[in-house]
Motif scaffolding. Structure first.
Motif, PDB file in Angstrom:
ATOM      1  N   ASP A 167       0.871  -1.170   0.000  1.00  0.00           N
ATOM      2  CA  ASP A 167       0.000   0.000   0.000  1.00  0.00           C
ATOM      3  C   ASP A 167       0.914   1.228   0.000  1.00  0.00           C
ATOM      4  N   ALA A 168       0.344   2.401  -0.198  1.00  0.00           N
ATOM      5  CA  ALA A 168       1.156   3.611  -0.371  1.00  0.00           C
ATOM      6  C   ALA A 168       2.016   3.881   0.865  1.00  0.00           C
ATOM      7  N   LEU A 169       3.293   4.146   0.631  1.00  0.00           N
ATOM      8  CA  LEU A 169       4.240   4.328   1.728  1.00  0.00           C
ATOM      9  C   LEU A 169       4.046   5.633   2.486  1.00  0.00           C
ATOM     10  N   GLU A 170       3.386   6.622   1.865  1.00  0.00           N
ATOM     11  CA  GLU A 170       3.208   7.889   2.574  1.00  0.00           C
ATOM     12  C   GLU A 170       2.061   7.846   3.578  1.00  0.00           C
ATOM     13  N   MET A 171       1.319   6.740   3.618  1.00  0.00           N
ATOM     14  CA  MET A 171       0.300   6.598   4.651  1.00  0.00           C
ATOM     15  C   MET A 171       0.973   6.657   6.017  1.00  0.00           C
ATOM     16  N   LYS A 172       0.312   7.288   6.966  1.00  0.00           N
ATOM     17  CA  LYS A 172       0.971   7.630   8.225  1.00  0.00           C
ATOM     18  C   LYS A 172       1.397   6.408   9.029  1.00  0.00           C
ATOM     19  N   ALA A 173       0.736   5.266   8.816  1.00  0.00           N
ATOM     20  CA  ALA A 173       1.142   4.057   9.516  1.00  0.00           C
ATOM     21  C   ALA A 173       2.598   3.699   9.221  1.00  0.00           C
ATOM     22  N   ILE A 174       3.075   4.048   8.024  1.00  0.00           N
ATOM     23  CA  ILE A 174       4.472   3.829   7.651  1.00  0.00           C
ATOM     24  C   ILE A 174       5.278   5.120   7.790  1.00  0.00           C
ATOM     25  N   ALA A 175       4.776   6.201   7.205  1.00  0.00           N
ATOM     26  CA  ALA A 175       5.560   7.444   7.129  1.00  0.00           C
ATOM     27  C   ALA A 175       5.903   8.005   8.494  1.00  0.00           C
ATOM     28  N   ASP A 176       4.959   7.978   9.433  1.00  0.00           N
ATOM     29  CA  ASP A 176       5.217   8.599  10.731  1.00  0.00           C
ATOM     30  C   ASP A 176       6.133   7.757  11.602  1.00  0.00           C
ATOM     31  N   ARG A 177       6.128   6.457  11.407  1.00  0.00           N
ATOM     32  CA  ARG A 177       6.888   5.579  12.298  1.00  0.00           C
ATOM     33  C   ARG A 177       8.258   5.208  11.721  1.00  0.00           C
ATOM     34  N   TYR A 178       8.319   5.059  10.403  1.00  0.00           N
ATOM     35  CA  TYR A 178       9.561   4.599   9.782  1.00  0.00           C
ATOM     36  C   TYR A 178      10.125   5.605   8.783  1.00  0.00           C
ATOM     37  N   GLY A 179       9.258   6.398   8.170  1.00  0.00           N
ATOM     38  CA  GLY A 179       9.633   7.239   7.039  1.00  0.00           C
ATOM     39  C   GLY A 179       9.470   6.460   5.740  1.00  0.00           C
ATOM     40  N   GLU A 180       9.118   7.170   4.689  1.00  0.00           N
ATOM     41  CA  GLU A 180       8.860   6.492   3.419  1.00  0.00           C
ATOM     42  C   GLU A 180      10.090   5.770   2.886  1.00  0.00           C
ATOM     43  N   ALA A 181      11.256   6.409   2.992  1.00  0.00           N
ATOM     44  CA  ALA A 181      12.466   5.821   2.422  1.00  0.00           C
ATOM     45  C   ALA A 181      12.835   4.526   3.141  1.00  0.00           C
ATOM     46  N   ALA A 182      12.847   4.558   4.470  1.00  0.00           N
ATOM     47  CA  ALA A 182      13.124   3.329   5.213  1.00  0.00           C
ATOM     48  C   ALA A 182      12.033   2.294   4.956  1.00  0.00           C
ATOM     49  N   GLY A 183      10.802   2.754   4.824  1.00  0.00           N
ATOM     50  CA  GLY A 183       9.704   1.835   4.526  1.00  0.00           C
ATOM     51  C   GLY A 183       9.913   1.090   3.226  1.00  0.00           C
ATOM     52  N   ALA A 184      10.429   1.796   2.200  1.00  0.00           N
ATOM     53  CA  ALA A 184      10.691   1.144   0.920  1.00  0.00           C
ATOM     54  C   ALA A 184      11.731   0.040   1.073  1.00  0.00           C
ATOM     55  N   ARG A 185      12.797   0.352   1.754  1.00  0.00           N
ATOM     56  CA  ARG A 185      13.875  -0.630   1.956  1.00  0.00           C
ATOM     57  C   ARG A 185      13.375  -1.829   2.761  1.00  0.00           C
ATOM     58  N   LEU A 186      12.672  -1.573   3.849  1.00  0.00           N
ATOM     59  CA  LEU A 186      12.205  -2.643   4.716  1.00  0.00           C
ATOM     60  C   LEU A 186      11.153  -3.507   4.027  1.00  0.00           C
ATOM     61  N   ALA A 187      10.268  -2.884   3.251  1.00  0.00           N
ATOM     62  CA  ALA A 187       9.226  -3.644   2.560  1.00  0.00           C
ATOM     63  C   ALA A 187       9.831  -4.605   1.540  1.00  0.00           C
ATOM     64  N   LEU A 188      10.784  -4.127   0.755  1.00  0.00           N
ATOM     65  CA  LEU A 188      11.417  -4.999  -0.227  1.00  0.00           C
ATOM     66  C   LEU A 188      12.197  -6.122   0.462  1.00  0.00           C
ATOM     67  N   ALA A 189      12.899  -5.788   1.531  1.00  0.00           N
ATOM     68  CA  ALA A 189      13.639  -6.818   2.274  1.00  0.00           C
ATOM     69  C   ALA A 189      12.693  -7.861   2.851  1.00  0.00           C
ATOM     70  N   ALA A 190      11.480  -7.429   3.240  1.00  0.00           N
ATOM     71  CA  ALA A 190      10.517  -8.348   3.857  1.00  0.00           C
ATOM     72  C   ALA A 190       9.869  -9.276   2.854  1.00  0.00           C
ATOM     73  N   GLY A 191       9.880  -8.910   1.568  1.00  0.00           N
ATOM     74  CA  GLY A 191       9.272  -9.776   0.569  1.00  0.00           C
ATOM     75  C   GLY A 191       8.373  -9.089  -0.424  1.00  0.00           C
ATOM     76  N   ALA A 192       8.157  -7.770  -0.281  1.00  0.00           N
ATOM     77  CA  ALA A 192       7.386  -7.051  -1.294  1.00  0.00           C
ATOM     78  C   ALA A 192       8.177  -7.018  -2.602  1.00  0.00           C
TER      79      ALA A 192
END
Length: 500
Positions: free
Chosen positions: A264-289
């Motif tokens: 789902d979109a990385l700028e949603m606050k569940a990701i952006a506020d806690r991890y930041g979009e950039a870290a979210g991208a890295r972590l999501a791909l590492a997790a299996g996205a």
């Protein structure tokens, strides 16, 4: 949290790995005609896809020109859009077929009719050069206080939802459009909207609503979208989008999904506020996205996410094999769906299926009251969700389309300033003097101001006919099960006893 924009690039990666990293991105952007230069550069380096929104849509001809322009830059670019039907869609100005929301289709529970509605939406997408539809919603509406799924779901019964999903996916696939079941492993058991904050589903594993996602995988759905929701029974630390246990072990291992998993979109606050979009991208791909969506039009955010992925590849924090595996899944998706047929090659669809379904849904809600032509209609509903499109539809407009003598009061969002609950009630009672009164609410249990208006009106006018345009509410005589235009038109026909 907005990432910092400009910085010196790190050492260049091998060209094939750089392209693979870009394949893992889906970007939103601004504009209806030209392609911004930063987006052109991303596409040139292998960008996997773009996602369109209302901001990119003026009319059908313009959208066709835009998608042609994008594919002239890269023919295998996947062009996608959220296209759920009902009140959730971005193509109203481009002549989108009018179909009810998913809950109404679930009320009717006619898979052939669901397939006809999905076919209409998919056929229209092809005429516009759009080849990926981020729909249908596979969530089960499990919590009465859930603020975001509701009528976007096909229902509250996993088996019913599974039936509808199979019909939708098969019809969309038959058109050659990629469907996407969302939001894995379910957003219907939360009481929080992940657009605004981190959501949690506290249920044990054996009570999670996984059956519809199993059905979608078995039906061959080519895309699945992850939820920004924490499931303590599966992973007490990370939301599903960032969780290897959920994406790799559950989805890939247990459910056997082999298609493209998109966040789902990385700028949603569940990701952006806690991890930041950039870290979210890295972590999501590492997790299996396999792909991450950056839907905001600010391409600096997309570039920051891209740079975080490239940096993680350089340092070894993100494994090359994980990115090349993801990119190959995206390439397979692109080979299958990216290039659409020309509009003249697209067969016609059933343009009346949506209204047929909406009418059957209203008539499926129990005994209906006698018509009240010439009524004063009070339509109360929450302010449109900022992340979801709203085409401006309201019940009064649909009532007046078949009964010009009707009058009404429309309130979109809680009254504020000079317009108070008391003033709305007074205005409605004046308008209803000497007329039948119909009062429509939309999820008044979540929005107490609606209940206050409704209760004040019915205290004075106990003869008022109650309508629900969201999920069923106590005492509601008529239920639309959604706020798509055809949902409202079907209710208008019941209220007035007329149709056009």
């Amino acid at each position: 949290m907005k990432p910092s924009a400009s910085r010196a690039p790190g050492p260049a990666l091998p060209a094939a790995l750089d392209e693979a990293a870009h394949r893992c991105l889906v970007a939103g952007f601004d504009g209806t005609t030209g392609v911004p230069d930063p987006l052109k550069r991303l596409i040139d380096r292998g960008l996997g896809g773009v996602i369109l929104f209302t901001r990119n849509v003026r009319d059908a001809e313009q959208v066709r020109h835009l998608t042609d322009t994008l594919r002239a830059l890269r023919p295998d670019l996947v062009v996608g859009i959220d296209n759920e039907g009902g009140g959730i869609g971005h193509l109203m100005a481009a002549g989108a077929p009018e179909v009810p929301g998913s809950w109404a289709l679930g009320v009717v529970d006619d898979p052939a009719l669901t397939a006809a509605c999905a076919d209409a939406l998919a056929g229209h997408l092809l005429t516009l050069g759009i080849t990926a539809s981020y729909a249908p919603v596979a969530d089960v509406q499990s919590r009465s206080a859930n603020p975001i799924v509701r009528t976007r779901a096909f229902g509250g019964d996993p088996e019913l939802v599974s039936r509808q999903l199979r019909a939708w996916i098969a019809a969309t696939e038959a058109r050659g459009v990629a469907s996407c079941a969302k939001h894995f492993p379910g957003h219907g058991g939360t009481v929080t909207d992940s657009h605004h904050e981190l959501a949690v589903d506290p249920r044990p594993y054996d009570r999670l609503d996984l059956a519809p996602f199993r059905a979608a995988v078995d039906a061959g759905v080519p895309l699945l979208m992850s939820a920004h929701v924490v499931f303590p029974a599966l992973d007490p630390e990370r939301p599903a989008t960032l969780s290897p246990r959920i994406l790799r072990d559950l989805l890939r291992g247990e459910l056997g999904f082999e298609g493209v998993l998109v966040s789902d979109a990385l700028e949603m606050k569940a990701i952006a506020d806690r991890y930041g979009e950039a870290a979210g991208a890295r972590l999501a791909l590492a997790a299996g996205a396999d792909q991450v969506i950056v839907a905001v039009p600010d391409l600096e955010v997309t570039l920051a996410c891209r740079d975080a992925v490239l940096d993680a590849l350089r340092t070894g924090e993100l494994a090359e094999g994980r990115v090349t595996e993801a990119a190959e899944r995206v390439r397979r998706l692109a080979r299958r769906y990216a290039v659409p047929p020309r509009p003249e090659a697209v067969a016609a669809w059933d343009g009346g299926a949506g209204l047929t379904a909406a009418r059957r849904a209203v008539r499926g809600g129990g005994p209906l009251p006698a018509a009240v032509p010439g009524a004063h209609v009070v339509d109360l509903f929450p302010a449109p969700h900022p992340a979801l499109n709203w085409g401006g539809e309201d019940l009064l407009t649909e009532v007046r389309a078949v009964d010009p003598e009707a009058t009404g009061t429309v309130v979109a969002g809680e009254p504020e300033g000079a317009r108070t609950v008391a003033s709305v009630v007074a205005e409605a009672l004046r308008g209803a003097d000497g007329r039948p009164l119909a009062v429509a609410t939309c999820d008044a249990g979540l929005y107490p101001w609606q209940a206050r208006v409704r209760d004040a009106l019915t205290a004075v006018r106990p003869d008022a006919l109650l309508v629900s345009t969201g999920l069923p509410e106590p005492g509601g005589a008529v239920c639309a099960y959604g706020r798509g235009r055809v949902n409202l038109r079907a209710v208008a026909e019941v209220l007035t006893g007329r149709s056009d």
